[in-house]
Motif scaffolding. Sequence first.
Motif, PDB file in Angstrom:
ATOM      1  N   ARG A 277       0.863  -1.182   0.000  1.00  0.00           N
ATOM      2  CA  ARG A 277       0.000   0.000   0.000  1.00  0.00           C
ATOM      3  C   ARG A 277       0.898   1.230   0.000  1.00  0.00           C
ATOM      4  O   ARG A 277       1.861   1.310   0.770  1.00  0.00           O
ATOM      5  CB  ARG A 277      -0.929   0.000   1.207  1.00  0.00           C
ATOM      6  N   VAL A 278       0.565   2.196  -0.865  1.00  0.00           N
ATOM      7  CA  VAL A 278       1.402   3.379  -1.049  1.00  0.00           C
ATOM      8  C   VAL A 278       0.556   4.638  -0.846  1.00  0.00           C
ATOM      9  O   VAL A 278      -0.515   4.765  -1.462  1.00  0.00           O
ATOM     10  CB  VAL A 278       2.027   3.398  -2.464  1.00  0.00           C
ATOM     11  N   PRO A 279       0.987   5.587   0.004  1.00  0.00           N
ATOM     12  CA  PRO A 279       0.254   6.852   0.156  1.00  0.00           C
ATOM     13  C   PRO A 279       0.490   7.764  -1.042  1.00  0.00           C
ATOM     14  O   PRO A 279       1.609   7.853  -1.550  1.00  0.00           O
ATOM     15  CB  PRO A 279       0.837   7.446   1.442  1.00  0.00           C
ATOM     16  N   VAL A 280      -0.579   8.452  -1.483  1.00  0.00           N
ATOM     17  CA  VAL A 280      -0.481   9.372  -2.617  1.00  0.00           C
ATOM     18  C   VAL A 280      -1.256  10.640  -2.287  1.00  0.00           C
ATOM     19  O   VAL A 280      -2.130  10.658  -1.418  1.00  0.00           O
ATOM     20  CB  VAL A 280      -1.022   8.741  -3.920  1.00  0.00           C
ATOM     21  N   GLU A 281      -0.938  11.724  -3.008  1.00  0.00           N
ATOM     22  CA  GLU A 281      -1.628  12.991  -2.789  1.00  0.00           C
ATOM     23  C   GLU A 281      -3.075  12.931  -3.258  1.00  0.00           C
ATOM     24  O   GLU A 281      -3.973  13.449  -2.606  1.00  0.00           O
ATOM     25  CB  GLU A 281      -0.895  14.128  -3.511  1.00  0.00           C
ATOM     26  N   SER A 282      -3.305  12.307  -4.406  1.00  0.00           N
ATOM     27  CA  SER A 282      -4.643  12.183  -4.982  1.00  0.00           C
ATOM     28  C   SER A 282      -4.553  11.155  -6.094  1.00  0.00           C
ATOM     29  O   SER A 282      -3.462  10.729  -6.496  1.00  0.00           O
ATOM     30  CB  SER A 282      -5.119  13.527  -5.546  1.00  0.00           C
ATOM     31  N   LEU A 283      -5.705  10.748  -6.625  1.00  0.00           N
ATOM     32  CA  LEU A 283      -5.696   9.798  -7.734  1.00  0.00           C
ATOM     33  C   LEU A 283      -5.096  10.422  -8.985  1.00  0.00           C
ATOM     34  O   LEU A 283      -4.474   9.728  -9.794  1.00  0.00           O
ATOM     35  CB  LEU A 283      -7.119   9.301  -8.004  1.00  0.00           C
ATOM     36  N   ASP A 284      -5.277  11.736  -9.152  1.00  0.00           N
ATOM     37  CA  ASP A 284      -4.664  12.421 -10.300  1.00  0.00           C
ATOM     38  C   ASP A 284      -3.138  12.336 -10.217  1.00  0.00           C
ATOM     39  O   ASP A 284      -2.467  12.050 -11.218  1.00  0.00           O
ATOM     40  CB  ASP A 284      -5.101  13.884 -10.338  1.00  0.00           C
ATOM     41  N   HIS A 285      -2.587  12.616  -9.027  1.00  0.00           N
ATOM     42  CA  HIS A 285      -1.138  12.514  -8.858  1.00  0.00           C
ATOM     43  C   HIS A 285      -0.673  11.063  -9.027  1.00  0.00           C
ATOM     44  O   HIS A 285       0.370  10.794  -9.647  1.00  0.00           O
ATOM     45  CB  HIS A 285      -0.728  13.021  -7.474  1.00  0.00           C
ATOM     46  N   ALA A 286      -1.434  10.138  -8.475  1.00  0.00           N
ATOM     47  CA  ALA A 286      -1.047   8.730  -8.560  1.00  0.00           C
ATOM     48  C   ALA A 286      -0.997   8.255 -10.006  1.00  0.00           C
ATOM     49  O   ALA A 286      -0.096   7.495 -10.397  1.00  0.00           O
ATOM     50  CB  ALA A 286      -2.021   7.883  -7.755  1.00  0.00           C
ATOM     51  N   LEU A 287      -1.954   8.681 -10.811  1.00  0.00           N
ATOM     52  CA  LEU A 287      -1.991   8.267 -12.216  1.00  0.00           C
ATOM     53  C   LEU A 287      -0.684   8.624 -12.912  1.00  0.00           C
ATOM     54  O   LEU A 287      -0.085   7.794 -13.607  1.00  0.00           O
ATOM     55  CB  LEU A 287      -3.175   8.930 -12.923  1.00  0.00           C
ATOM     56  N   VAL A 288      -0.220   9.844 -12.703  1.00  0.00           N
ATOM     57  CA  VAL A 288       1.019  10.297 -13.360  1.00  0.00           C
ATOM     58  C   VAL A 288       2.233   9.591 -12.764  1.00  0.00           C
ATOM     59  O   VAL A 288       3.115   9.104 -13.489  1.00  0.00           O
ATOM     60  CB  VAL A 288       1.155  11.825 -13.217  1.00  0.00           C
ATOM     61  N   ASP A 289       2.294   9.511 -11.447  1.00  0.00           N
ATOM     62  CA  ASP A 289       3.480   8.958 -10.794  1.00  0.00           C
ATOM     63  C   ASP A 289       3.628   7.461 -11.046  1.00  0.00           C
ATOM     64  O   ASP A 289       4.738   6.965 -11.329  1.00  0.00           O
ATOM     65  CB  ASP A 289       3.420   9.205  -9.282  1.00  0.00           C
ATOM     66  N   LEU A 290       2.533   6.706 -10.962  1.00  0.00           N
ATOM     67  CA  LEU A 290       2.635   5.249 -11.086  1.00  0.00           C
ATOM     68  C   LEU A 290       2.924   4.806 -12.508  1.00  0.00           C
ATOM     69  O   LEU A 290       3.521   3.749 -12.725  1.00  0.00           O
ATOM     70  CB  LEU A 290       1.355   4.598 -10.564  1.00  0.00           C
ATOM     71  N   LEU A 291       2.501   5.604 -13.492  1.00  0.00           N
ATOM     72  CA  LEU A 291       2.820   5.263 -14.887  1.00  0.00           C
ATOM     73  C   LEU A 291       4.326   5.250 -15.130  1.00  0.00           C
ATOM     74  O   LEU A 291       4.793   4.577 -16.060  1.00  0.00           O
ATOM     75  CB  LEU A 291       2.146   6.255 -15.839  1.00  0.00           C
ATOM     76  N   ARG A 292       5.067   5.956 -14.299  1.00  0.00           N
ATOM     77  CA  ARG A 292       6.527   6.008 -14.478  1.00  0.00           C
ATOM     78  C   ARG A 292       7.177   4.643 -14.262  1.00  0.00           C
ATOM     79  O   ARG A 292       8.305   4.410 -14.711  1.00  0.00           O
ATOM     80  CB  ARG A 292       7.132   7.031 -13.510  1.00  0.00           C
ATOM     81  N   LEU A 293       6.490   3.749 -13.551  1.00  0.00           N
ATOM     82  CA  LEU A 293       7.068   2.435 -13.262  1.00  0.00           C
ATOM     83  C   LEU A 293       6.736   1.398 -14.329  1.00  0.00           C
ATOM     84  O   LEU A 293       7.163   0.245 -14.235  1.00  0.00           O
ATOM     85  CB  LEU A 293       6.598   1.957 -11.889  1.00  0.00           C
ATOM     86  N   GLY A 294       5.956   1.798 -15.350  1.00  0.00           N
ATOM     87  CA  GLY A 294       5.706   0.937 -16.505  1.00  0.00           C
ATOM     88  C   GLY A 294       5.187  -0.441 -16.130  1.00  0.00           C
ATOM     89  O   GLY A 294       4.343  -0.588 -15.246  1.00  0.00           O
ATOM     90  N   PRO A 295       5.722  -1.495 -16.787  1.00  0.00           N
ATOM     91  CA  PRO A 295       5.209  -2.855 -16.570  1.00  0.00           C
ATOM     92  C   PRO A 295       5.647  -3.481 -15.247  1.00  0.00           C
ATOM     93  O   PRO A 295       5.304  -4.640 -14.976  1.00  0.00           O
ATOM     94  CB  PRO A 295       5.785  -3.629 -17.767  1.00  0.00           C
ATOM     95  N   ASP A 296       6.396  -2.743 -14.442  1.00  0.00           N
ATOM     96  CA  ASP A 296       6.831  -3.271 -13.141  1.00  0.00           C
ATOM     97  C   ASP A 296       5.838  -2.945 -12.028  1.00  0.00           C
ATOM     98  O   ASP A 296       6.102  -3.226 -10.856  1.00  0.00           O
ATOM     99  CB  ASP A 296       8.210  -2.704 -12.771  1.00  0.00           C
ATOM    100  N   LEU A 297       4.690  -2.344 -12.392  1.00  0.00           N
ATOM    101  CA  LEU A 297       3.672  -2.015 -11.398  1.00  0.00           C
ATOM    102  C   LEU A 297       2.290  -2.281 -11.960  1.00  0.00           C
ATOM    103  O   LEU A 297       2.009  -1.983 -13.118  1.00  0.00           O
ATOM    104  CB  LEU A 297       3.780  -0.547 -10.973  1.00  0.00           C
ATOM    105  N   GLU A 298       1.418  -2.850 -11.111  1.00  0.00           N
ATOM    106  CA  GLU A 298       0.014  -3.036 -11.448  1.00  0.00           C
ATOM    107  C   GLU A 298      -0.839  -2.468 -10.324  1.00  0.00           C
ATOM    108  O   GLU A 298      -0.628  -2.802  -9.145  1.00  0.00           O
ATOM    109  CB  GLU A 298      -0.332  -4.513 -11.630  1.00  0.00           C
ATOM    110  N   VAL A 299      -1.783  -1.614 -10.643  1.00  0.00           N
ATOM    111  CA  VAL A 299      -2.702  -1.080  -9.647  1.00  0.00           C
ATOM    112  C   VAL A 299      -3.766  -2.133  -9.341  1.00  0.00           C
ATOM    113  O   VAL A 299      -4.413  -2.660 -10.261  1.00  0.00           O
ATOM    114  CB  VAL A 299      -3.369   0.220 -10.147  1.00  0.00           C
ATOM    115  N   VAL A 300      -3.946  -2.426  -8.050  1.00  0.00           N
ATOM    116  CA  VAL A 300      -4.965  -3.377  -7.615  1.00  0.00           C
ATOM    117  C   VAL A 300      -6.246  -2.642  -7.226  1.00  0.00           C
ATOM    118  O   VAL A 300      -7.333  -2.990  -7.668  1.00  0.00           O
ATOM    119  CB  VAL A 300      -4.444  -4.228  -6.436  1.00  0.00           C
TER     120      VAL A 300
END
Length: 325
Positions: A277-300
């Motif tokens: 579980r990862v804390p984020v500022e908002s879903l908008d911020h999370a969308l941009v930040d998590l895309l940076r990890l490419g195929p090494d991350l999957e949102v559950v």
Amino acid sequence: MRAGRLLSLLLLLQSRGRLTARELADELEVSVRTVYRDVEALGAAGVPVYADRGPAGGYRLLDGYRTRLTGLTGQEADSLFLTGMPGPASELGLGEVVAAAQLKLLAALPPELRSRAGRIRERFHLDTSGWFRQAEEAPFLTVVADAVWSRRRLRVRYRRWGGPDAEVERVVGPLGIVLKGGLWYLVAEVSGEPRTYRVSRVLDVRDTGEPFDPPEGFDLADFWAGWSVEFERRMYPVEVTVRLTATGLARARCLLGAVAARALEGVVPTGEWTTVRVPVESLDHALVDLLRLGPDLEVVEPLELRERMKGTLEAMVVLYGPSLC
């Protein structure tokens, strides 16, 4: 060991005046009985220390007595010159004062410590600003610092973050100033509560001349520690659940910021994928930040963020061409 403690006791009495045996014991982290023995040892060595009796009594030095002995070790002298480095002191309007104090300290030090102090200034430089960020101008910092020191109320015109009423005016009781990551903050009392103001966002300030007494027991360092934790909690109010590969876990600590890095501290891979579980500022911020990890991350979860990630990736495939599929 005892000689250093005796010197500390002497300097405490010289700098603070009258102190009780219990106060000295607490400062030196020894028993009251040890303080009694140390005071006797100082007296036997010719130091004019005596005790006042009664409820308001305590130990004190004879009026006018001053020792020239500093007892500074090499590391202690080094640390004093590190704290006096240019930058923050100059911003507070104390650059010349610090320079003068350093000259006086240099003159008082023995030759070997004087040489060490010179090397400190040659080999260490303090730069408090963050990378890739221009230093913020804080034109009213010296006025604010003077009011903090003099304990006088300020009338402050301040620009808050966004909104129709972004500009406000307040009469505040200054409690202290904090330098955090190259940014200056004023901690001040408003309506009986401590609040925090970014000094660079102060548009105008006037010293009211009205004296201000801080609340009894207020500790700036304790307040700031608690406020910082609460500030981070408010800035990162959402948690998302993700799966990470071992590579993604390592990259996430670098790419997702300090708050996420702390949440991932101590997490070890549990297989091909690790769920965290990862804390984020908002879903908008999370969308941009998590895309940076490419195929090494999957949102559950949350499902909304997962669907937005999927929609973004589908749009990118359309943008770059079906051959990517």
